[in-house]
Design a protein around this motif. Sequence first.
Motif, PDB file in Angstrom:
ATOM      1  N   LEU A   1       0.852  -1.231  -0.019  1.00  0.00           N
ATOM      2  CA  LEU A   1      -0.122  -0.032  -0.046  1.00  0.00           C
ATOM      3  C   LEU A   1       0.820   1.383  -0.116  1.00  0.00           C
ATOM      4  N   LEU A   2       1.948   1.479   0.926  1.00  0.00           N
ATOM      5  CA  LEU A   2       2.599   2.600   0.898  1.00  0.00           C
ATOM      6  C   LEU A   2       4.042   2.498  -0.122  1.00  0.00           C
ATOM      7  N   SER A   3       4.271   1.217  -0.291  1.00  0.00           N
ATOM      8  CA  SER A   3       5.863   1.201  -0.978  1.00  0.00           C
ATOM      9  C   SER A   3       5.556   0.877  -2.432  1.00  0.00           C
ATOM     10  N   ILE A   4       4.321   0.771  -2.948  1.00  0.00           N
ATOM     11  CA  ILE A   4       4.226   0.378  -4.541  1.00  0.00           C
ATOM     12  C   ILE A   4       5.007   1.537  -5.286  1.00  0.00           C
ATOM     13  N   VAL A   5       4.654   2.735  -5.017  1.00  0.00           N
ATOM     14  CA  VAL A   5       5.117   3.686  -5.691  1.00  0.00           C
ATOM     15  C   VAL A   5       6.535   3.964  -5.726  1.00  0.00           C
ATOM     16  N   PHE A   6       7.019   3.518  -4.925  1.00  0.00           N
ATOM     17  CA  PHE A   6       8.739   3.575  -4.733  1.00  0.00           C
ATOM     18  C   PHE A   6       9.410   2.526  -5.595  1.00  0.00           C
ATOM     19  N   HIS A   7       8.770   1.309  -6.002  1.00  0.00           N
ATOM     20  CA  HIS A   7       9.298   0.374  -6.837  1.00  0.00           C
ATOM     21  C   HIS A   7       9.285   0.791  -8.054  1.00  0.00           C
ATOM     22  N   LEU A   8      10.389   1.177  -8.596  1.00  0.00           N
ATOM     23  CA  LEU A   8      10.461   1.370 -10.200  1.00  0.00           C
ATOM     24  C   LEU A   8      10.315   0.124 -10.827  1.00  0.00           C
ATOM     25  N   LEU A   9       9.376  -0.062 -11.451  1.00  0.00           N
ATOM     26  CA  LEU A   9       9.070  -1.151 -12.351  1.00  0.00           C
ATOM     27  C   LEU A   9       9.425  -0.952 -13.865  1.00  0.00           C
ATOM     28  N   TRP A  10      10.684  -1.517 -14.119  1.00  0.00           N
ATOM     29  CA  TRP A  10      11.386  -1.584 -15.377  1.00  0.00           C
ATOM     30  C   TRP A  10      10.801  -2.609 -16.145  1.00  0.00           C
ATOM     31  N   ALA A  11      10.062  -2.224 -17.146  1.00  0.00           N
ATOM     32  CA  ALA A  11       9.397  -3.181 -17.904  1.00  0.00           C
ATOM     33  C   ALA A  11       9.403  -2.793 -19.422  1.00  0.00           C
ATOM     34  N   SER A  12       9.333  -3.654 -20.284  1.00  0.00           N
ATOM     35  CA  SER A  12       9.651  -3.365 -22.002  1.00  0.00           C
ATOM     36  C   SER A  12       8.142  -3.087 -22.296  1.00  0.00           C
TER      37      SER A  12
ATOM     38  N   ALA B   1      13.149  11.727   5.880  1.00  0.00           N
ATOM     39  CA  ALA B   1      13.249  10.808   4.718  1.00  0.00           C
ATOM     40  C   ALA B   1      11.765  10.265   4.860  1.00  0.00           C
ATOM     41  N   ALA B   2      11.242   9.835   5.850  1.00  0.00           N
ATOM     42  CA  ALA B   2       9.853   9.014   5.869  1.00  0.00           C
ATOM     43  C   ALA B   2       8.979  10.069   5.503  1.00  0.00           C
ATOM     44  N   ALA B   3       8.998  11.398   5.986  1.00  0.00           N
ATOM     45  CA  ALA B   3       7.909  12.410   5.534  1.00  0.00           C
ATOM     46  C   ALA B   3       8.114  12.634   4.079  1.00  0.00           C
ATOM     47  N   VAL B   4       9.113  12.655   3.513  1.00  0.00           N
ATOM     48  CA  VAL B   4       9.296  13.024   2.270  1.00  0.00           C
ATOM     49  C   VAL B   4       8.684  11.985   1.307  1.00  0.00           C
ATOM     50  N   LYS B   5       8.864  10.302   1.762  1.00  0.00           N
ATOM     51  CA  LYS B   5       8.532   9.478   0.978  1.00  0.00           C
ATOM     52  C   LYS B   5       7.029   9.343   1.126  1.00  0.00           C
ATOM     53  N   VAL B   6       6.497   9.524   2.284  1.00  0.00           N
ATOM     54  CA  VAL B   6       5.145   9.272   2.399  1.00  0.00           C
ATOM     55  C   VAL B   6       4.247  10.476   1.811  1.00  0.00           C
ATOM     56  N   LEU B   7       4.809  11.664   1.670  1.00  0.00           N
ATOM     57  CA  LEU B   7       4.229  12.936   0.841  1.00  0.00           C
ATOM     58  C   LEU B   7       4.293  12.520  -0.655  1.00  0.00           C
ATOM     59  N   GLY B   8       5.328  11.668  -1.053  1.00  0.00           N
ATOM     60  CA  GLY B   8       5.274  11.338  -2.430  1.00  0.00           C
ATOM     61  C   GLY B   8       4.280  10.386  -2.773  1.00  0.00           C
ATOM     62  N   GLU B   9       3.704   9.734  -1.876  1.00  0.00           N
ATOM     63  CA  GLU B   9       2.794   8.713  -1.967  1.00  0.00           C
ATOM     64  C   GLU B   9       1.172   9.484  -1.764  1.00  0.00           C
TER      65      GLU B   9
END
Length: 153
Positions: free
Chosen positions: A10-21, A133-141
């Motif tokens: 729920l909170l980490s999916i945005v931070f996974h850079l999914l490199w796909a073709s 860092a946590a605040a920046v991460k969660v704001l990004g989500e």
Amino acid sequence: MKASGVAFGLLSIVFHLLWASSSGLKTLHLGSCVIVTNLQEIQSEFSEIRDRVSDRCCLLRHLLRLYLDRVFKNYQTSDHHTLQKISSLANSFLTIKKDLQLCHMYMTCHCGEEAAENYRQILNHFEQLEPQAAAVKVLGELDILLRWMEDTA
């Protein structure tokens, strides 16, 4: 997908850079930083997680508490305009949280074990980072949370 996977995603999916073709690759211009990511895949994964989460009302109440108690308070910037916007967001979240608390009091916002476990895992992940860092991460989500809220309308 198990409940533990739901909370982590729920909170980490945005931070996974999914490199796909696949055709979902998008270039994001973030100031001087440019990244390429598969936004379609991220949206698809988040949609699946969102659809599987029960006790949405309770989980939202917990997530709003996280933003109010930890994210908005820990975010530091010298930009006065950004601080005003964060204050405005915090006020809006506080209003929603108060309404959700009323629902909880009148038993229309059920809090089951799944929501509690999901929140504990999200909080554990959050607490592993430094506060700023946590605040920046969660704001990004935040956009994901807002879309999730919008989808319940």
